[in-house]
Motif scaffolding. Structure first.
Motif, PDB file in Angstrom:
ATOM      1  N   HIS A 217      -1.702  -0.147   0.297  1.00 32.92           N
ATOM      2  CA  HIS A 217      -1.025   0.289  -0.551  1.00 32.92           C
ATOM      3  C   HIS A 217      -1.521   1.367  -1.597  1.00 32.92           C
ATOM      4  CE1 HIS A 217      -2.188  -2.088  -4.434  1.00 32.92           C
ATOM      5  NE2 HIS A 217      -2.479  -2.813  -3.358  1.00 32.92           N
TER       6      HIS A 217
ATOM      7  N   ARG B  39       3.800   4.150  -9.495  1.00 34.85           N
ATOM      8  CA  ARG B  39       3.604   5.021  -8.218  1.00 34.85           C
ATOM      9  C   ARG B  39       4.231   6.499  -8.466  1.00 34.85           C
ATOM     10  NH1 ARG B  39       0.766   1.813  -4.567  1.00 34.85           N
ATOM     11  NH2 ARG B  39      -0.389   0.571  -5.718  1.00 34.85           N
TER      12      ARG B  39
ATOM     13  N   ILE C 236       5.521   2.956  -1.177  1.00 35.99           N
ATOM     14  CA  ILE C 236       4.380   2.362  -2.133  1.00 35.99           C
ATOM     15  C   ILE C 236       3.509   1.399  -1.124  1.00 35.99           C
ATOM     16  CG2 ILE C 236       4.369   0.459  -3.580  1.00 35.99           C
ATOM     17  CD1 ILE C 236       7.050   1.149  -4.952  1.00 35.99           C
ATOM     18  N   GLU C 237       3.913   0.896  -0.026  1.00 36.70           N
ATOM     19  CA  GLU C 237       2.843   0.229   0.836  1.00 36.70           C
ATOM     20  C   GLU C 237       2.045   1.145   1.567  1.00 36.70           C
ATOM     21  OE1 GLU C 237       5.365  -2.159   3.451  1.00 36.70           O
ATOM     22  OE2 GLU C 237       6.481  -3.143   2.039  1.00 36.70           O
TER      23      GLU C 237
ATOM     24  N   PHE D 223       6.794  -5.108   0.325  1.00 32.52           N
ATOM     25  CA  PHE D 223       5.904  -6.202   0.967  1.00 32.52           C
ATOM     26  C   PHE D 223       6.567  -7.410   1.631  1.00 32.52           C
ATOM     27  CE2 PHE D 223       3.336  -4.320  -2.489  1.00 32.52           C
ATOM     28  CZ  PHE D 223       2.594  -3.644  -2.077  1.00 32.52           C
TER      29      PHE D 223
END
Ligand SMILES: Cc1cc2nc3c(=O)[nH]c(=O)nc-3n(C[C@H](O)[C@H](O)[C@H](O)COP(=O)(O)O)c2cc1C
Ligand code: SF4
Ligand code: FES
Length: 567
Positions: A29, A323, A341-342, A361
């Motif tokens: 991430h 982010r 995001i991951e 997630f």
């Protein structure tokens, strides 16, 4: 395509240090933040640097390359450190974007054309980026070659107006960089009240308020909160969707730039209600000031005990991470945002499972738009019933509308739901220069055009739906009788073709065929309808499902398709 078996030997010391500063742990991430750090330092992503990132984060090179090439703000080819991202989208092209771009290119600037930069109320707009040891980015709007050369933000402020100011109460005054100032204006009273009520009551009030999501899908916010609170599996995540890339939309930018503490407090209230331990705010990559103000607010709240392991001494634990997006409209779609995001390509996932059960997630996730969240403090402070007393039964509360295009006073306006489109337009001074109104784009590129006959329409979810339109993200872009609507529609078609992630065939091919249908004659109505239907019915996400709307609606107002294709 770089040599993916190549080693990181060619990564320069400055590239290595940029990577090392972020890639402290081998966690996937961290890929997007690491690519941002490299891009900020050097201006582009070299093979050696990408391979070094892969070594540090333990990511296969093919996957890292797939991510790096997904985002418009990154380049795997050398480019100068100073760039001018110039908006040539629907709002700016009527404010001289092409002439500006021509003048900038003549002056030797390295210009990259950009979709809407979320500054349409101050068009034409550019974003300058400077890579280096002290990287910088600046929004300049209205932009001129001189302002770009002098790196001057132009000093223009966003016009704020409306008939019932609630969400915007702190936006016109106050210091967005002072927690004390925020607290002196009632900041954090709502979170304290939420702690007194308890999470179950906060959810009850949110349900009673009938607050519907402001990100476009109009889902009941309280119900979503309730589902996350009840979801099995830990941790629970809260994600604030601040990707705001719908052409014509700038409301979340104004909230984040001018009232960042309210965004953080509202996220904390939602997290408390839904039992979320960790929060992310995904801020559009083209919003440097919003990211800076939020970063400052988050640090101040952490230092002041309003974020962290023991929020305000209550034992509740919650923290927020920022982010930055990197130039991909599709990352505003909630599941694409999770993938981003991951550290994966920002491609939407098939639903179900829905985010409330398996989101970020793979864990239960509450995702809300910025404007949705900043409604929570008043719901908590005054109760859901009081909130629902404003507006209509189906569309409660006030709403932010982004007025731009040919209006006398473009800006952000807050009105109760149910205000008519005509009244809203009048608040902004009506059509500029007293010209006749040709059309209004409601809801953004994914929305639809309405004609002057729609001015009597009350601005509610239900009235918009009944008229075959949508309020979408609150876009109200006016076009006077001088505007070439065909040109606007062509730009919208290009937008969807460029922003389609390409995952599903109906959208990938349909957005290309749709653009072709506007460029050349010979595509008959049946075929055009087939393309629209295939995109609507067989695309897996809202981009493909709505990509034909604005074009079809414009055709109803003006014959935008070539003669043979007109019904
Ligand atoms: C192509 C596409 C782009 C989107 N962009 C945004 C966006 O920029 N901001 C946003 O809040 N929601 C956006 N959405 C909607 C989100 O998927 C999601 O519904 C929203 O974040 C939920 O928040 P809400 O319930 O508060 O509206 C987008 C959806 C699609 C299909
Ligand atoms: S509909 Fe378009 S943008 Fe959405 S997943 Fe499919 S190809 Fe990607
Ligand atoms: S900033 Fe140019 S259209 Fe929005």
């Amino acid at each position: 395509m770089p040599d993916l078996h190549f080693t990181s030997a060619t990564a320069s010391p400055e590239e290595r240090s940029a990577v090392d500063a972020v890639a402290a742990r081998a966690e996937r991430h961290l890929l997007l933040p690491t690519l941002h750090a490299l891009n900020d330092r050097v201006g582009w992503l070299s093979e050696g640097a990408l391979n070094y990132v892969c070594e540090r984060l333990n990511v296969p090179p093919a996957e890292a390359y797939g991510v790096a090439t997904f985002y418009a703000m990154f380049s795997t080819k050398p480019r100068p450190p100073q760039l001018v991202h110039a908006c040539d989208d629907i709002g700016c092209r009527n404010a001289g974007a092409e002439q500006l771009i021509g003048a900038l290119e003549t002056s030797g600037a390295h210009v990259l054309r950009s979709p809407c930069l979320g500054l349409c109320n101050r068009a034409p707009a550019v974003l300058t980026t400077n890579a280096g040891p002290e990287p910088g980015a600046m929004q300049i709007a209205p932009a001129s070659p001189d302002a770009v050369r002098r790196q001057h933000p132009s000093g223009a402020n966003d016009t704020i107006g409306g008939s019932m100011i609630r969400l915007l109460q702190r936006v016109t005054s106050g210091d967005p960089e002072s927690l004390d100032d925020y607290r002196s204006r009632g900041g954090y009273e709502a979170l304290k009240r939420a702690f007194e009520l308890g999470s179950a009551r906060v959810i009850e009030e949110a349900i009673a308020s009938n607050l519907l999501g402001r990100g476009g899908a109009a889902f009941p916010a309280g119900k979503k909160m309730e589902a996350v609170a009840a979801a099995a599996g830990r941790p629970h995540y809260l994600v604030c969707n601040a990707d705001e890339s719908e052409p014509g939309t700038f409301k979340d930018r104004v909230l984040m730039e001018r009232d960042p503490f309210a965004v953080v407090e509202s996220m904390t209230i939602a997290a408390f209600a839904a039992g979320c331990e960790r929060g992310f705010i995904y801020v559009r990559g083209e919003y440097p000031l919003a990211a800076q103000r939020l970063r400052h607010a988050i640090d101040a709240c952490r230092n002041g005990g309003w974020l962290g392991d023991d929020v305000a001494g209550t034992g509740f634990s919650f923290d927020v991470e920022i982010r930055r997006g990197a130039g991909a409209y599709i990352c505003g779609e909630e599941t694409a945002l999770f993938n981003s995001i991951e550290g994966k390509r920002g491609e939407p996932r098939s639903k179900p499972p829905f985010p409330v059960h398996a989101g970020l997630f793979g864990k239960p996730t509450l995702i809300n738009n910025v404007e949705t969240l900043v409604n929570l403090p008043q719901i908590v402070l005054h109760g859901g019933a009081a909130y629902a007393a404003v507006g209509t039964a189906g569309s409660t509360g006030t709403r932010l509308f982004c007025l731009s295009g040919n209006v006398a006073r473009p800006g952000l306006y807050e009105v109760p739901h149910g205000t008519t489109l005509g009244t809203l337009l009048e608040m902004a001074g009506g059509v500029a220069e007293g010209r006749a109104l040709q059309a209004i784009l409601l809801g953004g590129a994914a929305g639809s055009f309405v004609g002057p006959d729609a001015l009597s329409m009350p601005l509610t979810f239900e009235d918009a739906r009944a008229a075959g339109a949508t309020l979408g993200s609150g876009v109200v872009m006016a076009f006077d009788d001088r505007i070439d609507l065909r040109d606007i529609v062509r730009r919208i078609a290009r937008f969807f073709r460029e922003e389609s992630c390409g995952q599903c065939v109906p959208c990938r091919v349909g957005t290309i065929r749709q653009e072709e249908a506007l460029e050349r004659a010979g595509i008959d109505r049946a075929l055009r309808n087939d393309i629209a239907r295939a995109m609507r019915d067989a695309s897996i996400c809202g981009l493909g499902q709505t990509a034909a709307n604005a074009i079809a609606s414009a055709n109803g107002i003006l014959r935008v398709l070539p003669t043979e294709a007109v019904p």
